[in-house]
Design a protein around this motif. Sequence first.
Motif, PDB file in Angstrom:
ATOM      1  N   HIS A   1      49.284  39.192  52.039  1.00  0.00           N
ATOM      2  CA  HIS A   1      49.262  40.150  53.143  1.00  0.00           C
ATOM      3  C   HIS A   1      48.109  41.132  52.995  1.00  0.00           C
ATOM      4  N   LEU A   2      47.904  41.650  51.790  1.00  0.00           N
ATOM      5  CA  LEU A   2      46.819  42.584  51.541  1.00  0.00           C
ATOM      6  C   LEU A   2      45.474  41.955  51.902  1.00  0.00           C
ATOM      7  N   CYS A   3      45.241  40.751  51.419  1.00  0.00           N
ATOM      8  CA  CYS A   3      43.925  40.126  51.581  1.00  0.00           C
ATOM      9  C   CYS A   3      43.671  39.626  52.996  1.00  0.00           C
ATOM     10  N   THR A   4      44.665  39.006  53.615  1.00  0.00           N
ATOM     11  CA  THR A   4      44.441  38.425  54.938  1.00  0.00           C
ATOM     12  C   THR A   4      44.510  39.452  56.056  1.00  0.00           C
ATOM     13  N   LEU A   5      45.317  40.500  55.880  1.00  0.00           N
ATOM     14  CA  LEU A   5      45.489  41.484  56.949  1.00  0.00           C
ATOM     15  C   LEU A   5      44.524  42.651  56.852  1.00  0.00           C
ATOM     16  N   SER A   6      44.244  43.113  55.638  1.00  0.00           N
ATOM     17  CA  SER A   6      43.388  44.296  55.526  1.00  0.00           C
ATOM     18  C   SER A   6      42.122  44.059  54.725  1.00  0.00           C
ATOM     19  N   GLY A   7      41.955  42.848  54.180  1.00  0.00           N
ATOM     20  CA  GLY A   7      40.729  42.553  53.444  1.00  0.00           C
ATOM     21  C   GLY A   7      39.550  42.419  54.377  1.00  0.00           C
ATOM     22  N   GLY A   8      38.413  42.964  53.996  1.00  0.00           N
ATOM     23  CA  GLY A   8      37.209  42.849  54.806  1.00  0.00           C
ATOM     24  C   GLY A   8      36.305  41.750  54.287  1.00  0.00           C
ATOM     25  N   ASP A   9      35.092  41.704  54.841  1.00  0.00           N
ATOM     26  CA  ASP A   9      34.043  40.776  54.418  1.00  0.00           C
ATOM     27  C   ASP A   9      34.327  39.319  54.763  1.00  0.00           C
ATOM     28  N   ASP A  10      35.237  39.063  55.706  1.00  0.00           N
ATOM     29  CA  ASP A  10      35.484  37.670  56.104  1.00  0.00           C
ATOM     30  C   ASP A  10      34.371  37.144  57.007  1.00  0.00           C
ATOM     31  N   TYR A  11      33.930  37.966  57.944  1.00  0.00           N
ATOM     32  CA  TYR A  11      32.905  37.600  58.928  1.00  0.00           C
ATOM     33  C   TYR A  11      33.275  36.343  59.702  1.00  0.00           C
ATOM     34  N   GLU A  12      34.578  36.215  59.961  1.00  0.00           N
ATOM     35  CA  GLU A  12      35.068  35.218  60.896  1.00  0.00           C
ATOM     36  C   GLU A  12      35.162  35.870  62.282  1.00  0.00           C
ATOM     37  N   LEU A  13      35.295  35.051  63.314  1.00  0.00           N
ATOM     38  CA  LEU A  13      35.442  35.583  64.661  1.00  0.00           C
ATOM     39  C   LEU A  13      36.916  35.692  65.026  1.00  0.00           C
ATOM     40  N   LEU A  14      37.290  36.840  65.525  1.00  0.00           N
ATOM     41  CA  LEU A  14      38.613  37.091  66.083  1.00  0.00           C
ATOM     42  C   LEU A  14      38.410  37.203  67.589  1.00  0.00           C
TER      43      LEU A  14
ATOM     44  N   PRO B   1      41.466  31.233  37.704  1.00  0.00           N
ATOM     45  CA  PRO B   1      40.665  30.315  36.894  1.00  0.00           C
ATOM     46  C   PRO B   1      39.208  30.334  37.356  1.00  0.00           C
ATOM     47  N   GLY B   2      38.289  29.984  36.457  1.00  0.00           N
ATOM     48  CA  GLY B   2      36.873  30.096  36.743  1.00  0.00           C
ATOM     49  C   GLY B   2      36.420  29.419  38.014  1.00  0.00           C
ATOM     50  N   ASP B   3      36.856  28.159  38.256  1.00  0.00           N
ATOM     51  CA  ASP B   3      36.393  27.450  39.436  1.00  0.00           C
ATOM     52  C   ASP B   3      36.940  28.079  40.715  1.00  0.00           C
ATOM     53  N   GLU B   4      38.186  28.561  40.679  1.00  0.00           N
ATOM     54  CA  GLU B   4      38.767  29.203  41.852  1.00  0.00           C
ATOM     55  C   GLU B   4      38.086  30.543  42.124  1.00  0.00           C
ATOM     56  N   PHE B   5      37.780  31.275  41.054  1.00  0.00           N
ATOM     57  CA  PHE B   5      37.089  32.546  41.233  1.00  0.00           C
ATOM     58  C   PHE B   5      35.724  32.328  41.872  1.00  0.00           C
ATOM     59  N   GLU B   6      34.999  31.289  41.455  1.00  0.00           N
ATOM     60  CA  GLU B   6      33.685  31.030  42.028  1.00  0.00           C
ATOM     61  C   GLU B   6      33.792  30.704  43.515  1.00  0.00           C
ATOM     62  N   ARG B   7      34.867  30.025  43.910  1.00  0.00           N
ATOM     63  CA  ARG B   7      35.041  29.691  45.326  1.00  0.00           C
ATOM     64  C   ARG B   7      35.287  30.939  46.167  1.00  0.00           C
ATOM     65  N   VAL B   8      36.150  31.831  45.698  1.00  0.00           N
ATOM     66  CA  VAL B   8      36.411  33.040  46.489  1.00  0.00           C
ATOM     67  C   VAL B   8      35.236  34.017  46.383  1.00  0.00           C
ATOM     68  N   ARG B   9      34.562  34.014  45.239  1.00  0.00           N
ATOM     69  CA  ARG B   9      33.371  34.864  45.104  1.00  0.00           C
ATOM     70  C   ARG B   9      32.301  34.426  46.095  1.00  0.00           C
TER      71      ARG B   9
ATOM     72  N   ALA C   1      38.515  37.913  45.956  1.00  0.00           N
ATOM     73  CA  ALA C   1      37.462  38.024  44.944  1.00  0.00           C
ATOM     74  C   ALA C   1      37.285  39.468  44.499  1.00  0.00           C
ATOM     75  N   LEU C   2      37.332  40.395  45.454  1.00  0.00           N
ATOM     76  CA  LEU C   2      37.181  41.804  45.107  1.00  0.00           C
ATOM     77  C   LEU C   2      38.306  42.274  44.195  1.00  0.00           C
ATOM     78  N   GLU C   3      39.527  41.795  44.439  1.00  0.00           N
ATOM     79  CA  GLU C   3      40.653  42.167  43.582  1.00  0.00           C
ATOM     80  C   GLU C   3      40.455  41.650  42.158  1.00  0.00           C
TER      81      GLU C   3
ATOM     82  N   PRO D   1      20.352  38.030  43.590  1.00  0.00           N
ATOM     83  CA  PRO D   1      19.452  38.494  44.656  1.00  0.00           C
ATOM     84  C   PRO D   1      19.410  37.563  45.863  1.00  0.00           C
ATOM     85  N   GLU D   2      19.407  36.236  45.625  1.00  0.00           N
ATOM     86  CA  GLU D   2      19.356  35.309  46.754  1.00  0.00           C
ATOM     87  C   GLU D   2      20.629  35.402  47.599  1.00  0.00           C
ATOM     88  N   ARG D   3      21.753  35.662  46.960  1.00  0.00           N
ATOM     89  CA  ARG D   3      22.998  35.842  47.713  1.00  0.00           C
ATOM     90  C   ARG D   3      22.970  37.150  48.500  1.00  0.00           C
ATOM     91  N   LEU D   4      22.389  38.170  47.924  1.00  0.00           N
ATOM     92  CA  LEU D   4      22.280  39.441  48.627  1.00  0.00           C
ATOM     93  C   LEU D   4      21.364  39.306  49.845  1.00  0.00           C
TER      94      LEU D   4
END
Length: 324
Positions: free
Chosen positions: A252-265, A177-185, A166-168, A60-63
């Motif tokens: 390519h899939l993640c960087t070009l068409s993945g959403g939820d980055d919320y970086e500035l282009l 691995p668990g620690d890497e998944f937590e970072r992308v999550r 993370a979505l994939e 909930p706090e993340r949401l």
Amino acid sequence: MSLGEFDLIKRFFQRARPQPGIDVGIGDDCAVWTPTPGRQVLVSSDMLVEGRHFLATVAPERLGHKALAVNLSDLAACGATPRGFTLALALPRADAAWLERFAAGLFALADAHDIPLIGGDTTAGPLNLCITVFGEAPRGQALLRSGATAGDDVYVSGQVGDARLALEVFRGALSLPGDEFERVRSAMEVPQPRVALGQALRGIASSAIDISDGLIGDLGHVLARSEVGCTLEVDALPRSSIMSVQRLAVQHLCTLSGGDDYELLFTAPVSARTAVESAARAADTPVARIGCIEERAGLRLVDAVGKAVPATFDSFDHFKTPHA
């Protein structure tokens, strides 16, 4: 003890902290605030629907954090200073423990950007969150999607693709691995809006947008509004160490068409390269130059040696993309 609507609002969302510039906040039919002289008002709304924009397993706090972050990201893309926000919240039930954690995440980010909650609505129903943010920018200085011109550099902030990675994993398409998944999550569930960078780019960037639905799709909005084209160097996209070791197709899939980055282009003239670097340092946010705006319409993807990369990637579309 069951919570009523107004008890819920008073307990979890009405705060006594001072609200500079806000004349009337929560507790009346409308909020009242006075814009700063010489500034224009910017307004944006985003809705988050369970199963469409977030998974039922999110904390909930993340949401709470993400609900506000995605809206602040819109203000960041326009170079705006946040002034206030409203929250419309539909809940299956008034769960006090869930609400306490949700409000904690929401207000932690709000306080970090000094933006008060000034109104909203609550109702019973499927979990649905809609936030409207209000901001300001000096008159005529708001960053828009329509200012890119031929010869401009194309930049992106931070790193792209981890949220989609993370979505994939959630979808079972790959494992980490668990620690890497937590970072992308964390990248997926706790995005950091680039508010300081957006403000630092006022008067420097010629156009800007935040990456919410995927880099290709969001860049396409800039190209369409500016009536220009672009050559994008795929290998120049900034990736995390976790992303860099994935198969090229996944990258390519993640960087070009993945959403939820919320970086500035954003785009800026070649003559502004030093100013862009200074703005990035001032905002403590890395940026990478990833392409060039051109007169010829369309988007051309190339690798580091200029070889064409097939453009077979789609960005998120609310009415075409399958649910999370």
